[in-house]
Enzyme design. Structure first.
Site, PDB file in Angstrom:
ATOM      1  CD  GLU A 110      -3.118  -1.017   2.164  1.00  0.00           C
ATOM      2  OE1 GLU A 110      -2.996  -0.120   2.969  1.00  0.00           O
ATOM      3  OE2 GLU A 110      -4.159  -1.764   2.211  1.00  0.00           O
ATOM      4  CG  HIS A 232      -9.043   7.130   1.539  1.00  0.00           C
ATOM      5  ND1 HIS A 232      -9.141   6.919  -0.073  1.00  0.00           N
ATOM      6  CD2 HIS A 232      -8.515   5.985   2.136  1.00  0.00           C
ATOM      7  CE1 HIS A 232      -8.459   5.542  -0.057  1.00  0.00           C
ATOM      8  NE2 HIS A 232      -8.101   5.018   1.142  1.00  0.00           N
ATOM      9  NE  ARG A 275      -4.634   5.971   3.231  1.00  0.00           N
ATOM     10  CZ  ARG A 275      -5.272   5.047   3.981  1.00  0.00           C
ATOM     11  NH1 ARG A 275      -5.957   5.585   5.162  1.00  0.00           N
ATOM     12  NH2 ARG A 275      -5.483   3.863   3.721  1.00  0.00           N
ATOM     13  CG  HIS A 334     -10.145   7.533   5.397  1.00  0.00           C
ATOM     14  ND1 HIS A 334     -11.196   6.519   5.358  1.00  0.00           N
ATOM     15  CD2 HIS A 334      -9.037   6.652   5.973  1.00  0.00           C
ATOM     16  CE1 HIS A 334     -10.686   5.421   5.173  1.00  0.00           C
ATOM     17  NE2 HIS A 334      -9.545   5.402   5.730  1.00  0.00           N
ATOM     18  NE  ARG A 369      -5.289   5.976   9.333  1.00  0.00           N
ATOM     19  CZ  ARG A 369      -5.527   5.181   8.624  1.00  0.00           C
ATOM     20  NH1 ARG A 369      -4.813   3.854   8.291  1.00  0.00           N
ATOM     21  NH2 ARG A 369      -6.566   5.286   7.790  1.00  0.00           N
TER      22      ARG A 369
END
Length: 551
Positions: A110, A232, A275, A334, A369
């Protein structure tokens, strides 16, 4: 044996209740049905280092980089060094992780991770798998009489008392069946999740209204880093349905309305940049297209429908097929990196009040994050909090009985003294009613606390919140009368009222924190000041002690 109340039933709340069951008198309180939470909606997996191809040091480095230099490195080390064990514990609890062709647990890649270390269950249904496993175990504990579960019961406020020069939590007030009740406790664990419903566009479920954070603010708990809210990058434009980071990890690309890939122009990591980088790039590219969305192209991802069945079904409900169609996407609120300030054992500034999961700010996420670290945080830090509660309550005899029956809450008959804080006295008072409607509030926060911010907009938001008329919030006699035919209607109305008040309170604190940080950092982007230098020293946290500078 002491009385412990756990509030919330995502991974953090369920794990806390399971770890304390049988050792103390545990009551788990949840606003909806058991397991309804952000965890249940989590499509991505859980990060952890297992095996020799990866190291905890590499996971630490990736987390620190994604956090834009704002992480608490000691918290990050705790998280990453315990990651592998946390994944194994979940498997032992009944979570069936996906396997590769050799039968070993499959590991996905990811954004902003340097190694494949993401474990999934059911392809894109990891959160659901975790909830099924943990709720099954908790129901067994409840059947055995080791845990009491109160569903459809909403936290309203913390009840505290002075303890020397500090304050200590002694219980909570709740809404249950349309009436206000009180539960006494020797310790309270807040595991109430985030506050995505603050924004007009969010991936969060309807219950994510910041109830625990707002109650902590009213009680005077220290909070930290409220300006950092993660957006997000890839929510389905319009409905807000989340399309997991794992899809980009599998090879999906981001393109503009002309079909041109653009992330390589923004960051060398392209679609796998952190992100905050991807969300800002999408937001600005969409603005350059007069607000029209960009697209996620997953048509070349091998077996995309089989690998991401939940996402495929969700898109099909909107007439889209990831194997054939470009998916219109937009950033959406998000995850809340900020929250109630805690130490590495979940302790807050209020005695015997603990916070775990998204409602807490351990410092592990910094300003942004790292993908798939949230479920991990919920598992790792709960274990430490449970041990701390054991140490503090080991010699406490549970002598306070809860003022709740098994079927419904009893009314609170302890009126507060004039001028006293209802959170301290436990009287029949709800939080002040917000002067804005929920829709008005969400549009304002999206406009001024969204992906990009500037001082004028933040001050406008604070002005609107300050100018809006409010009412005191006492429950009337009509509110308190018991009528089974109308209880649920009244309950839903009161829940909505408290939720909106909670969101308005959080919005005001977020705006003050955002004003107090004039330079952009991570997910906090200020358009009215130059970007912070990459060579600048680690930025300090913003907390309630600093809020006066933002007024």
């Amino acid at each position: 044996m002491g009385q412990v109340i756990v509030i919330g039933s995502g991974i953090a709340g369920l794990t806390a209740a399971l770890r304390l069951a049988g050792r103390h008198e545990v009551t788990l309180v949840t606003k909806g049905a058991l397991g309804e939470s952000n965890t249940e909606w989590a499509q991505g997996g859980i990060a952890g280092v297992i095996g020799t191809e990866d190291t905890a040091a590499a996971h630490v480095a990736d987390t620190l980089t994604a956090g834009a230099g704002h992480c608490d490195e000691s918290a990050v080390r705790v998280l990453c060094e315990a990651g592998g064990a946390a994944v194994v514990d979940l498997a032992e609890a009944g979570v069936e992780f996906d396997t590769d062709r050799t039968g070993a647990w499959a590991r996905g890649m990811e954004g902003a991770h340097s190694h494949p270390r993401i474990f999934h269950s059911g392809g894109d249904a990891t959160g659901r798998a975790i909830i099924v496993a943990l709720t099954g175990r908790l129901r067994a504990e409840a059947t055995a009489g080791r845990v009491r579960v109160l569903e459809q019961t909403m936290l309203v406020d913390l009840v505290t008392e002075e303890h020397g020069t500090s304050i200590r939590v002694t219980g909570i007030t709740v809404l249950r069946g349309g009436r206000l009740g009180r539960l006494s406790a020797d310790a309270v664990v807040l595991a109430t999740g985030g506050a995505g419903q603050l924004f007009a566009h969010t991936t969060n479920p309807a219950a994510a209204t910041g109830d625990g954070l707002a109650a902590a603010l009213r009680a005077g708990a220290r909070v930290r880093d409220l300006e950092f809210f993660q957006f997000h990058p890839t929510a389905l434009a319009g409905p807000g349905f989340l399309i997991s980071e794992a899809v980009r990890g599998a090879g999906a690309l981001l393109v503009d309305e002309q079909g041109r890939r653009f992330m390589r122009e923004v960051d060398v990591r392209a679609e796998l940049a952190p992100r905050d980088v991807v969300a800002l790039a999408l937001h600005r590219r969409s603005a350059a297209q007069d607000g029209r969305p960009c697209f996620l192209d997953a048509t070349q991802v091998p077996e995309v429908a089989a690998r991401f069945p939940s996402i495929t079904r969700g898109l099909a409900a909107h007439g889209l097929d990831p194997e054939q169609d470009l998916i219109p996407v937009t950033p959406a609120a998000h995850y809340f990196m900020g929250g109630i300030a805690t130490d590495l054992e979940g302790r807050t500034s209020i005695g015997r009040l603990f916070a775990v999961g998204e409602v807490a700010c351990t410092g592990v996420h910094g300003a942004n994050r790292l993908a798939s670290n949230s479920l991990l945080e919920g598992a790792v830090f709960v274990e430490r909090a449970a041990r701390a509660i054991e140490a503090e309550l080991g010699d406490v005899a549970g002598q306070h009985r809860a003022n709740l029956g098994s079927a419904s809450a009893r009314a609170v008959h302890t009126p507060g003294r004039a001028g006293t804080d209802p959170a301290r006295t436990g009287d029949r008072r709800l939080p002040r009613r917000a002067g804005l409607t929920r829709a008005e509030l969400r549009e304002l926060t999206w406009a001024h606390l969204g992906v990009e911010r500037h001082a004028a907009g933040l001050r406008l938001l604070l002005s609107r919140l300050g100018e809006a008329p409010v009412t005191a919030g006492h429950l009337s006699g009509a509110d308190m009368r018991h009528d089974s035919a109308t209880d649920m209607m009244r309950h839903d109305s009161l829940v909505d009222r408290v939720e909106t008040s909670n969101l308005a309170l959080i919005a005001a604190h977020m705006a003050r924190h955002a004003l107090a940080r004039p330079l952009s950092l991570g997910a906090h982007t200020r358009t009215d000041t130059p970007p912070a230098s990459a060579l600048a020293p680690r930025a300090t946290s913003t907390d309630l002690l600093e809020e006066t500078t933002a007024c």
